[in-house]
Design an enzyme around this catalytic site. Structure first.
Site, PDB file in Angstrom:
ATOM      1  N   ARG A   1      -4.227   0.312  -8.710  1.00  0.00           N
ATOM      2  CA  ARG A   1      -3.036  -0.024  -7.931  1.00  0.00           C
ATOM      3  C   ARG A   1      -2.816  -1.540  -7.909  1.00  0.00           C
ATOM      4  O   ARG A   1      -3.359  -2.245  -7.044  1.00  0.00           O
ATOM      5  CB  ARG A   1      -3.184   0.483  -6.499  1.00  0.00           C
ATOM      6  CG  ARG A   1      -3.675   1.927  -6.408  1.00  0.00           C
ATOM      7  CD  ARG A   1      -2.682   2.825  -5.723  1.00  0.00           C
ATOM      8  NE  ARG A   1      -3.129   4.208  -5.723  1.00  0.00           N
ATOM      9  CZ  ARG A   1      -3.617   4.864  -4.664  1.00  0.00           C
ATOM     10  NH1 ARG A   1      -3.702   4.259  -3.500  1.00  0.00           N
ATOM     11  NH2 ARG A   1      -3.979   6.128  -4.764  1.00  0.00           N
TER      12      ARG A   1
ATOM     13  N   GLY B   1       6.831  12.605   1.133  1.00  0.00           N
ATOM     14  CA  GLY B   1       5.841  11.542   1.272  1.00  0.00           C
ATOM     15  C   GLY B   1       6.423  10.260   1.848  1.00  0.00           C
ATOM     16  O   GLY B   1       6.787  10.188   3.025  1.00  0.00           O
TER      17      GLY B   1
ATOM     18  N   ARG C   1      13.426  12.569  -2.532  1.00  0.00           N
ATOM     19  CA  ARG C   1      14.085  11.582  -1.663  1.00  0.00           C
ATOM     20  C   ARG C   1      15.281  12.160  -0.917  1.00  0.00           C
ATOM     21  O   ARG C   1      15.782  11.530   0.012  1.00  0.00           O
ATOM     22  CB  ARG C   1      14.540  10.369  -2.497  1.00  0.00           C
ATOM     23  CG  ARG C   1      13.377   9.610  -3.144  1.00  0.00           C
ATOM     24  CD  ARG C   1      12.479   8.980  -2.071  1.00  0.00           C
ATOM     25  NE  ARG C   1      11.293   8.367  -2.633  1.00  0.00           N
ATOM     26  CZ  ARG C   1      10.108   8.978  -2.726  1.00  0.00           C
ATOM     27  NH1 ARG C   1       9.950  10.229  -2.300  1.00  0.00           N
ATOM     28  NH2 ARG C   1       9.066   8.352  -3.230  1.00  0.00           N
TER      29      ARG C   1
ATOM     30  N   LYS D   1      -4.325  20.698  -4.153  1.00  0.00           N
ATOM     31  CA  LYS D   1      -3.232  19.734  -4.307  1.00  0.00           C
ATOM     32  C   LYS D   1      -3.538  18.767  -5.445  1.00  0.00           C
ATOM     33  O   LYS D   1      -4.629  18.185  -5.503  1.00  0.00           O
ATOM     34  CB  LYS D   1      -3.046  18.946  -3.005  1.00  0.00           C
ATOM     35  CG  LYS D   1      -2.015  17.820  -3.073  1.00  0.00           C
ATOM     36  CD  LYS D   1      -1.786  17.207  -1.692  1.00  0.00           C
ATOM     37  CE  LYS D   1      -0.739  16.116  -1.681  1.00  0.00           C
ATOM     38  NZ  LYS D   1      -1.235  14.811  -2.119  1.00  0.00           N
TER      39      LYS D   1
ATOM     40  N   HIS E   1       0.592  12.812  -6.727  1.00  0.00           N
ATOM     41  CA  HIS E   1       0.222  11.834  -5.703  1.00  0.00           C
ATOM     42  C   HIS E   1       1.289  10.736  -5.625  1.00  0.00           C
ATOM     43  O   HIS E   1       0.973   9.562  -5.381  1.00  0.00           O
ATOM     44  CB  HIS E   1      -1.145  11.230  -6.038  1.00  0.00           C
ATOM     45  CG  HIS E   1      -2.017  10.949  -4.846  1.00  0.00           C
ATOM     46  ND1 HIS E   1      -3.062  11.743  -4.486  1.00  0.00           N
ATOM     47  CD2 HIS E   1      -1.997   9.949  -3.937  1.00  0.00           C
ATOM     48  CE1 HIS E   1      -3.671  11.240  -3.409  1.00  0.00           C
ATOM     49  NE2 HIS E   1      -3.024  10.151  -3.049  1.00  0.00           N
TER      50      HIS E   1
ATOM     51  N   TYR F   1       0.827  -1.210   0.000  1.00  0.00           N
ATOM     52  CA  TYR F   1       0.000   0.000   0.000  1.00  0.00           C
ATOM     53  C   TYR F   1       0.862   1.261   0.000  1.00  0.00           C
ATOM     54  O   TYR F   1       0.604   2.206  -0.747  1.00  0.00           O
ATOM     55  CB  TYR F   1      -0.954   0.005   1.214  1.00  0.00           C
ATOM     56  CG  TYR F   1      -1.734   1.296   1.263  1.00  0.00           C
ATOM     57  CD1 TYR F   1      -2.677   1.583   0.275  1.00  0.00           C
ATOM     58  CD2 TYR F   1      -1.501   2.247   2.251  1.00  0.00           C
ATOM     59  CE1 TYR F   1      -3.360   2.785   0.276  1.00  0.00           C
ATOM     60  CE2 TYR F   1      -2.184   3.445   2.263  1.00  0.00           C
ATOM     61  CZ  TYR F   1      -3.111   3.708   1.273  1.00  0.00           C
ATOM     62  OH  TYR F   1      -3.773   4.908   1.265  1.00  0.00           O
TER      63      TYR F   1
ATOM     64  N   GLN G   1      -5.729  18.156   5.183  1.00  0.00           N
ATOM     65  CA  GLN G   1      -5.953  17.747   3.794  1.00  0.00           C
ATOM     66  C   GLN G   1      -7.361  17.204   3.660  1.00  0.00           C
ATOM     67  O   GLN G   1      -7.762  16.310   4.405  1.00  0.00           O
ATOM     68  CB  GLN G   1      -4.928  16.688   3.382  1.00  0.00           C
ATOM     69  CG  GLN G   1      -5.142  16.142   1.965  1.00  0.00           C
ATOM     70  CD  GLN G   1      -6.013  14.902   1.944  1.00  0.00           C
ATOM     71  OE1 GLN G   1      -5.936  14.070   2.848  1.00  0.00           O
ATOM     72  NE2 GLN G   1      -6.870  14.773   0.930  1.00  0.00           N
TER      73      GLN G   1
ATOM     74  N   ARG H   1       0.667   7.649  -7.860  1.00  0.00           N
ATOM     75  CA  ARG H   1      -0.309   6.644  -7.438  1.00  0.00           C
ATOM     76  C   ARG H   1      -1.648   6.760  -8.150  1.00  0.00           C
ATOM     77  O   ARG H   1      -2.524   5.935  -7.934  1.00  0.00           O
ATOM     78  CB  ARG H   1      -0.549   6.760  -5.920  1.00  0.00           C
ATOM     79  CG  ARG H   1       0.674   6.405  -5.108  1.00  0.00           C
ATOM     80  CD  ARG H   1       0.579   6.918  -3.698  1.00  0.00           C
ATOM     81  NE  ARG H   1      -0.361   6.249  -2.831  1.00  0.00           N
ATOM     82  CZ  ARG H   1      -0.129   5.105  -2.196  1.00  0.00           C
ATOM     83  NH1 ARG H   1       1.016   4.504  -2.347  1.00  0.00           N
ATOM     84  NH2 ARG H   1      -1.037   4.577  -1.401  1.00  0.00           N
TER      85      ARG H   1
ATOM     86  N   ASP I   1       5.368  18.254  -4.609  1.00  0.00           N
ATOM     87  CA  ASP I   1       5.770  16.927  -4.133  1.00  0.00           C
ATOM     88  C   ASP I   1       5.766  15.911  -5.268  1.00  0.00           C
ATOM     89  O   ASP I   1       5.405  16.226  -6.398  1.00  0.00           O
ATOM     90  CB  ASP I   1       4.947  16.434  -2.937  1.00  0.00           C
ATOM     91  CG  ASP I   1       3.557  15.907  -3.284  1.00  0.00           C
ATOM     92  OD1 ASP I   1       3.335  15.381  -4.396  1.00  0.00           O
ATOM     93  OD2 ASP I   1       2.671  16.006  -2.402  1.00  0.00           O
TER      94      ASP I   1
END
Ligand code: FNR
Length: 408
Positions: free
Chosen positions: A178, A359, A340, A283, A307, A37, A141, A310, A336
């Protein structure tokens, strides 16, 4: 420099500094479904790869001998000054990574002085999360439900909890495809995870009670409805204990019915604007056209985001989208998807982002070492950003402009 010096002098961090090793360590620690997930993305993961490819294609152009001994990373956002231009992205279902979930992230946010964005899909009610964040008030959010009363209730609760901004996510009116979750037969929400904002909401309790008989296979039993109503009545905002017991089936089904609203248009943004005096950010923007529409319809800021890859598979790398959006609106632009390390954040700032949202990496820190893990992941990123500023010849964020990067 403290972090770098401690590292050189032999202090071993609680979580790997290297982002690839961080993810690998989290993967070893997390249950299979939780990893699928959190780490998973849409389709064949082309967007996730594009996010990285765009970040790699933009290169930093360092300048020398510019007196960078004293550096200042602080930034002002909507009247608040923060020590660094880094926020914790809204992430749902954090209980899959760690039992303390949002509350651990909130305590980390308090220690860092950097705000977290409390997810509508959070694992703790916004009231509890905001209390744990203390003086570093979170932002809220919003997933824009098809039930206007529920939207109004959540906005009211976010305001009453002291949240400083409302961030409405517009890229999840339908949930992305997904494969990682599908292969494991697992949608966390369908199992009653990540719906604490709902089960602690009085309007939601009413919606469950009023749910028409024909729309449910498992009609809510009077006991389930009663439990839910009393939960919302006696614990405004719910309690931590609520999170541990699975939500009643009727609540899960009602949630699945009302969670989103694919019929929305830009004109609806004005209505949302009218519900709150908080700054409203949109967003999920990926084009200058949508950034302008957001601004025209009253948004106080936009978040360029896909996202984390995703939602739409095969989409643009988010940093390339930022390059397109930059300069097209007067309101602050945040960024975003794919960040990293500190150098990644530097590139986004150079391309016009006022701040970045982090994230998955902080979720990996949470999975490995709870609150302390989140603190360390963010500290590592901020330390690398600080160093990158200095090495690139910049003293403040105002020095980090388009001349500091080039696309190769
Ligand atoms: C998310 N994201 C997200 N966004 C949002 O607006 N509300 C949410 O509830 C969630 N939930 C969520 C869960 C998980 C497990 C992930 C990985 C992501 C998206 C998130 O806020 C952010 O846009 C991306 O995570 C940024 O990409 P990176 O940094 O993960 O690559």
């Amino acid at each position: 420099s403290r972090i770098y010096r401690e590292g050189v002098l032999g202090r071993r961090p609680a979580v790997p500094v290297d982002p690839v090793r961080l993810a690998a360590a989290a993967r070893r620690r997390m249950p299979r479904r939780a990893w699928a997930y959190v780490a998973g993305s849409a389709g064949q993961q082309a967007t996730e790869r594009a996010n990285r490819a765009a970040l790699d294609a933009w290169r930093i152009v360092p300048r020398m001998l510019r007196a960078v001994e004293e550096r200042d990373l602080s930034v002002e956002l909507f009247g608040q000054r923060y020590p660094a231009p880094v926020l914790l992205a809204p992430i749902g279902v954090l209980e899959m990574a760690h039992p303390e979930a949002d509350l651990a992230v909130a305590r980390a946010s308090a220690r860092l002085g950097l705000p977290m964005l409390v997810s509508t899909q959070g694992s703790a009610p916004v009231e509890a999360t905001a209390a744990a964040a203390g003086a570093t008030a979170p932002w809220f959010q919003l997933y824009w439900s098809r039930e206007p009363d529920l939207v109004a209730s959540m906005v009211r609760r976010a305001e009453a909890s002291g949240c400083r901004a409302l961030v409405v996510t517009v890229d999840t009116h339908l949930l992305g495809w997904r494969p990682q979750d599908l292969d494991l037969g697992h949608l966390p929400f369908a199992r009653g995870l990540g719906i604490a904002q709902y089960t602690s909401d009085p309007v939601f309790a009413r919606l469950v009670a009023e749910r028409p008989r024909s729309r449910t296979s498992a009609r809510p039993t009077p006991a389930a409805v009663g439990a839910l109503l009393s939960m919302a009545r006696h614990h405004p905002g719910g309690t931590w204990a609520n999170l541990r017991s699975p939500a009643p089936r009727a609540a899960v089904e009602t949630f699945l019915d009302v969670f989103s609203n694919p019929a929305l248009t830009w004109d609806d943004l004005g209505r949302l604007r009218g519900l709150t005096s908080l700054p409203v950010l949109v967003k999920g923007v990926q084009t200058r056209e949508d950034a302008r529409l957001a601004e025209e319809h009253g948004a106080d800021g936009v978040v360029v985001s896909n996202h984390g890859g995703r939602q739409v598979d095969g989409a643009l790398g988010s940093l390339d989208a930022l390059a397109d959006v930059a300069g097209s609106v007067d309101v602050p632009v945040l960024f975003d998807s794919g960040i990293r390390g500190g150098a990644d954040a530097f590139k986004a700032l150079a391309l016009g982002a006022r701040a970045v949202l982090l994230g998955r990496p902080y979720v990996y820190g949470l999975a490995l070492a709870g609150e302390e893990g989140v603190v360390q992941v963010v500290e590592h990123l901020v330390a690398e950003l600080d160093l990158t500023l200095g090495l690139a010849g910049c003293r403040t964020l105002a020095d980090v402009g388009p001349a500091a990067v080039r696309r190769c």
